[in-house]
Motif scaffolding. Structure first.
Motif, PDB file in Angstrom:
ATOM      1  N   GLU A  16       0.855  -1.181   0.000  1.00 31.92           N
ATOM      2  CA  GLU A  16       0.000   0.000   0.000  1.00 31.92           C
ATOM      3  C   GLU A  16       0.891   1.231   0.000  1.00 31.92           C
ATOM      4  O   GLU A  16       1.811   1.320   0.810  1.00 31.92           O
ATOM      5  CB  GLU A  16      -0.884   0.081   1.265  1.00 31.92           C
ATOM      6  CG  GLU A  16      -2.191  -0.652   1.159  1.00 31.92           C
ATOM      7  CD  GLU A  16      -2.199  -1.924   1.975  1.00 31.92           C
ATOM      8  OE1 GLU A  16      -1.233  -2.126   2.746  1.00 31.92           O
ATOM      9  OE2 GLU A  16      -3.134  -2.722   1.830  1.00 31.92           O
ATOM     10  N   HIS A 119       1.849   1.120  13.621  1.00 25.70           N
ATOM     11  CA  HIS A 119       0.578   0.382  13.668  1.00 25.70           C
ATOM     12  C   HIS A 119      -0.052   0.479  15.065  1.00 25.70           C
ATOM     13  O   HIS A 119      -1.254   0.648  15.199  1.00 25.70           O
ATOM     14  CB  HIS A 119       0.818  -1.096  13.344  1.00 25.70           C
ATOM     15  CG  HIS A 119       0.562  -1.430  11.903  1.00 25.70           C
ATOM     16  ND1 HIS A 119      -0.664  -1.253  11.309  1.00 25.70           N
ATOM     17  CD2 HIS A 119       1.373  -1.938  10.948  1.00 25.70           C
ATOM     18  CE1 HIS A 119      -0.603  -1.642  10.034  1.00 25.70           C
ATOM     19  NE2 HIS A 119       0.624  -2.056   9.793  1.00 25.70           N
ATOM     20  N   GLY A 142       2.987  -9.399   7.003  1.00 22.77           N
ATOM     21  CA  GLY A 142       4.431  -9.563   7.094  1.00 22.77           C
ATOM     22  C   GLY A 142       4.932  -9.779   8.514  1.00 22.77           C
ATOM     23  O   GLY A 142       6.094 -10.144   8.718  1.00 22.77           O
ATOM     24  N   GLY A 167      -0.999 -13.407   8.848  1.00 21.83           N
ATOM     25  CA  GLY A 167      -1.715 -12.982   7.633  1.00 21.83           C
ATOM     26  C   GLY A 167      -1.216 -13.744   6.412  1.00 21.83           C
ATOM     27  O   GLY A 167      -1.993 -14.102   5.516  1.00 21.83           O
ATOM     28  N   SER A 274      -8.438  -6.721  11.900  1.00 21.98           N
ATOM     29  CA  SER A 274      -9.831  -6.434  11.502  1.00 21.98           C
ATOM     30  C   SER A 274     -10.683  -7.707  11.484  1.00 21.98           C
ATOM     31  O   SER A 274     -11.888  -7.643  11.265  1.00 21.98           O
ATOM     32  CB  SER A 274      -9.889  -5.706  10.156  1.00 21.98           C
ATOM     33  OG  SER A 274      -9.071  -6.336   9.232  1.00 21.98           O
ATOM     34  N   THR A 301      -5.163  -1.479   8.520  1.00 25.73           N
ATOM     35  CA  THR A 301      -4.319  -1.715   7.366  1.00 25.73           C
ATOM     36  C   THR A 301      -3.224  -0.633   7.298  1.00 25.73           C
ATOM     37  O   THR A 301      -3.266   0.339   8.051  1.00 25.73           O
ATOM     38  CB  THR A 301      -5.215  -1.743   6.103  1.00 25.73           C
ATOM     39  OG1 THR A 301      -4.487  -2.286   5.056  1.00 25.73           O
ATOM     40  CG2 THR A 301      -5.722  -0.374   5.745  1.00 25.73           C
ATOM     41  N   ASP A 302      -2.234  -0.823   6.431  1.00 21.79           N
ATOM     42  CA  ASP A 302      -1.161   0.164   6.338  1.00 21.79           C
ATOM     43  C   ASP A 302      -1.752   1.525   5.951  1.00 21.79           C
ATOM     44  O   ASP A 302      -2.564   1.609   5.025  1.00 21.79           O
ATOM     45  CB  ASP A 302      -0.153  -0.263   5.270  1.00 21.79           C
ATOM     46  CG  ASP A 302       0.672  -1.460   5.725  1.00 21.79           C
ATOM     47  OD1 ASP A 302       0.570  -1.836   6.911  1.00 21.79           O
ATOM     48  OD2 ASP A 302       1.421  -1.998   4.901  1.00 21.79           O
TER      49      ASP A 302
HETATM   50  O1  KG4 Z   1      -1.382  -4.775   7.754  1.00 16.09           O
HETATM   51  P1  KG4 Z   1      -1.706  -5.210   6.374  1.00 16.09           P
HETATM   52  O2  KG4 Z   1      -2.745  -4.426   5.633  1.00 16.09           O
HETATM   53  O3  KG4 Z   1      -0.414  -5.125   5.499  1.00 16.09           O
HETATM   54  C1  KG4 Z   1       0.569  -6.018   5.241  1.00 16.09           C
HETATM   55  O4  KG4 Z   1       1.099  -6.677   6.131  1.00 16.09           O
HETATM   56  O5  KG4 Z   1       0.821  -6.045   4.035  1.00 16.09           O
HETATM   57  O6  KG4 Z   1      -2.137  -6.748   6.438  1.00 16.09           O
HETATM   58  C2  KG4 Z   1      -2.520  -7.481   5.339  1.00 16.09           C
HETATM   59  C3  KG4 Z   1      -2.749  -8.899   5.809  1.00 16.09           C
HETATM   60  C4  KG4 Z   1      -3.008  -9.890   4.687  1.00 16.09           C
HETATM   61  O7  KG4 Z   1      -2.204 -11.043   4.913  1.00 16.09           O
HETATM   62  C5  KG4 Z   1      -4.485 -10.200   4.818  1.00 16.09           C
HETATM   63  O8  KG4 Z   1      -4.840 -11.498   4.366  1.00 16.09           O
HETATM   64  C6  KG4 Z   1      -4.683 -10.057   6.304  1.00 16.09           C
HETATM   65  O9  KG4 Z   1      -3.892  -8.948   6.670  1.00 16.09           O
HETATM   66  N1  KG4 Z   1      -6.096  -9.763   6.639  1.00 16.09           N
HETATM   67  C7  KG4 Z   1      -6.863 -10.590   7.372  1.00 16.09           C
HETATM   68  C8  KG4 Z   1      -8.143  -9.979   7.415  1.00 16.09           C
HETATM   69  N2  KG4 Z   1      -8.089  -8.805   6.726  1.00 16.09           N
HETATM   70  C9  KG4 Z   1      -6.824  -8.691   6.254  1.00 16.09           C
HETATM   71  N3  KG4 Z   1      -6.587 -11.747   7.972  1.00 16.09           N
HETATM   72  C10 KG4 Z   1      -7.590 -12.360   8.630  1.00 16.09           C
HETATM   73  N4  KG4 Z   1      -8.846 -11.861   8.703  1.00 16.09           N
HETATM   74  C11 KG4 Z   1      -9.172 -10.681   8.117  1.00 16.09           C
HETATM   75  N5  KG4 Z   1     -10.397 -10.199   8.187  1.00 16.09           N
END
Ligand code: KG4
Length: 331
Positions: A16, A119, A142, A167, A274, A301-302
């Motif tokens: 993002e 975060h 990550g 995630g 979330s 989210t980021d």
């Molecule tokens: O913090 P984030 O937006 O950024 C990164 O780490 O890139 O997290 C994204 C991660 C993804 O692996 C996505 O599958 C996970 O968060 N995620 C979730 C949910 N919404 C996003 N995992 C489980 N349940 C959710 N509702």
């Protein structure tokens, strides 16, 4: 607005590109997020080279947009903050180098921010006053890490994942089941539709008195093996059991840390925060003496606001970064 301290936050650590302008570390005047999900979808995960190019293409437009939305000019900014670690090196460089250019040109402080600390700042942007110390659980694509946060800029890592992030495990299981990307929200929806809620997969990691580590590759392999052996299994039941096991470890570690350190303020952040089932499981175990903060999904989210927000706290303390600071992949 003239008495307010205005800061801009830039974020490009993963997939993002995000920018925000925040007043006094708490009021979001404008924010913009360019999600690259559509660019990575066909690969079921983030492709670093595609990610950094896309950040570069959009960051200037996002900065212009945020200045316009906030009705301010560059000269009104008191500081510029950017994420410098952890993340994809090529991606991190885009926000950090842009921030250096702004800092140098405007002669305003550069504040390099730790992504995970940013975060955990998200609830502070929603009007909550959170007392230190607190336990921070950071769960994203990550990272899966537990922190003891003593103050702004002063936090200890209690434990993190020894392999996949939580995630990432959601994303990989979804990829294996050809469900789409990102896997988290898709698996959460399917899990909610399961009629038979049985524990197919074993509990991850035994209880331990001295560790807060996480591990998700074993659970991911168990899911993959189960699907190979049971090709006709109901995908909603697989999603349910996987999600329960994945989240249970997070909840157990969070409350273990709270109990052992006698710290009862808990902050949960990152994309996985979330997940409604995670929130439910954490609330189920809550005692009267716990205070729990979950950011709104948009701030899980980021985003650039969390970067500008924690940047403000560093700015107030004079914790500026040199222009020579470099990005770092590791936490
Ligand atoms: O913090 P984030 O937006 O950024 C990164 O780490 O890139 O997290 C994204 C991660 C993804 O692996 C996505 O599958 C996970 O968060 N995620 C979730 C949910 N919404 C996003 N995992 C489980 N349940 C959710 N509702």
């Amino acid at each position: 607005m003239s008495n307010n301290i205005l800061g801009i936050g830039l974020e490009s650590s993963c997939d993002e590109t995000a920018v925000a302008i925040v007043a006094d570390g708490k009021t979001i005047l404008s924010h913009a997020i360019f999600s690259q999900i559509h660019l990575h979808k066909e690969y079921y995960g983030v492709v670093p080279e595609i990610a950094s190019r896309a950040h570069l293409e959009v960051i200037n437009d996002l900065i212009d947009h945020c200045l316009r939305e906030a009705s301010i000019a560059f000269k009104d900014l008191s500081y510029v903050a950017a994420t410098y670690r952890p993340g994809l090196v090529g991606s991190l460089l885009i926000a950090l180098q842009s921030a250096k250019a702004i800092s140098y040109t405007l002669s305003i402080p550069l504040i390099a921010v730790h992504h995970l600390e940013a975060h955990l700042y998200a609830p502070f942007l929603e009007g909550h006053s959170i007392e230190f110390p607190f336990i921070g659980l950071l769960v994203s694509g990550g990272n899966t890490a537990l922190y003891c946060v003593h103050d702004y800029g002063n936090f200890d890592l209690l434990g993190n994942t020894t392999d996949d992030a939580v995630g990432e495990a959601f994303d990989k299981v979804a990829k294996f089941l050809s469900l789409g990307y990102p896997g988290g929200p898709i698996i959460e929806t399917l899990a909610g539709q399961a009629t038979l809620k049985k524990p197919i997969f074993p509990k991850i990691l035994a209880d331990s008195n001295d560790t807060y580590s996480f591990s998700y590759s074993g659970l991911k392999t168990a899911v993959i093996n189960y699907i190979h052996e049971n090709p006709d299994a109901d995908v909603r039941e697989i999603a349910y059991s996987f999600q329960e096991r994945a989240l249970e470890l997070l909840v157990r570690r969070l409350y273990d840390a709270s109990r052992r350190l006698k710290i009862h303020t808990l902050v949960i952040a990152g994309g996985v925060a979330s997940n409604k089932r995670l929130r439910e499981l954490i609330i189920e175990k809550k005692k009267d003496y716990h205070t729990i903060f979950f950011p709104s999904p948009i701030l899980c989210t980021d985003n650039g606001a969390m970067v500008a927000g924690i940047g403000y706290q560093y700015y107030k303390k004079g914790m500026y970064s040199p222009l020579s600071i470099d990005v770092k992949a590791r936490p």
